[in-house]
Design a protein around this motif. Structure first.
Motif, PDB file in Angstrom:
ATOM      1  N   TRP A   1      15.233  -9.755   3.803  1.00  0.00           N
ATOM      2  CA  TRP A   1      15.824  -8.638   4.531  1.00  0.00           C
ATOM      3  C   TRP A   1      14.804  -7.511   4.532  1.00  0.00           C
ATOM      4  CZ3 TRP A   1      21.628  -7.363   4.116  1.00  0.00           C
ATOM      5  CH2 TRP A   1      22.374  -8.524   4.285  1.00  0.00           C
ATOM      6  N   LEU A   2      14.304  -7.180   5.695  1.00  0.00           N
ATOM      7  CA  LEU A   2      13.387  -6.064   5.824  1.00  0.00           C
ATOM      8  C   LEU A   2      14.156  -4.895   6.425  1.00  0.00           C
ATOM      9  CD1 LEU A   2      10.295  -7.958   7.257  1.00  0.00           C
ATOM     10  CD2 LEU A   2      10.763  -7.339   4.888  1.00  0.00           C
ATOM     11  N   MET A   3      14.184  -3.767   5.719  1.00  0.00           N
ATOM     12  CA  MET A   3      14.903  -2.609   6.234  1.00  0.00           C
ATOM     13  C   MET A   3      14.217  -1.327   5.791  1.00  0.00           C
ATOM     14  SD  MET A   3      18.329  -2.586   3.795  1.00  0.00           S
ATOM     15  CE  MET A   3      18.903  -4.186   4.272  1.00  0.00           C
ATOM     16  N   THR A   4      14.471  -0.289   6.520  1.00  0.00           N
ATOM     17  CA  THR A   4      13.896   1.003   6.179  1.00  0.00           C
ATOM     18  C   THR A   4      14.634   1.582   4.976  1.00  0.00           C
ATOM     19  OG1 THR A   4      15.393   2.207   7.624  1.00  0.00           O
ATOM     20  CG2 THR A   4      13.315   1.439   8.592  1.00  0.00           C
ATOM     21  N   GLU A   5      14.090   2.616   4.392  1.00  0.00           N
ATOM     22  CA  GLU A   5      14.729   3.268   3.254  1.00  0.00           C
ATOM     23  C   GLU A   5      16.092   3.823   3.647  1.00  0.00           C
ATOM     24  OE1 GLU A   5      15.099   4.594  -0.718  1.00  0.00           O
ATOM     25  OE2 GLU A   5      13.818   3.120   0.231  1.00  0.00           O
ATOM     26  N   GLU A   6      16.198   4.391   4.852  1.00  0.00           N
ATOM     27  CA  GLU A   6      17.479   4.935   5.312  1.00  0.00           C
ATOM     28  C   GLU A   6      18.507   3.821   5.463  1.00  0.00           C
ATOM     29  OE1 GLU A   6      14.576   5.565   6.978  1.00  0.00           O
ATOM     30  OE2 GLU A   6      14.249   7.588   6.204  1.00  0.00           O
ATOM     31  N   ALA A   7      18.095   2.690   6.008  1.00  0.00           N
ATOM     32  CA  ALA A   7      19.017   1.559   6.178  1.00  0.00           C
ATOM     33  C   ALA A   7      19.448   1.015   4.814  1.00  0.00           C
ATOM     34  CB  ALA A   7      18.351   0.470   7.007  1.00  0.00           C
TER      35      ALA A   7
END
Length: 52
Positions: free
Chosen positions: A7-13
């Motif tokens: 799972w690749l996600m931004t810090e906000e996500a």
């Protein structure tokens, strides 16, 4: 063998996901209840090692 999913996600996500999916233990499971057997085991082991 099972597949591995990344799972690749931004810090906000990531923070949004954590906020909406908290890791909360069930109400009937408390820390004292979970660790009581561990402490009992170590106490029993100590008594057996001391010859009591």
């Amino acid at each position: 063998m099972s597949d591995v999913i990344f799972w690749l996600m931004t810090e906000e996500a990531r923070l949004y996901y954590i906020e909406n999916h908290p890791n909360v233990p069930p109400e009937n499971q408390t820390k004292n209840r979970v660790f009581s057997k561990i402490h009992t085991y170590y106490d029993l082991r100590k008594q057996l090692m001391e010859g009591g």
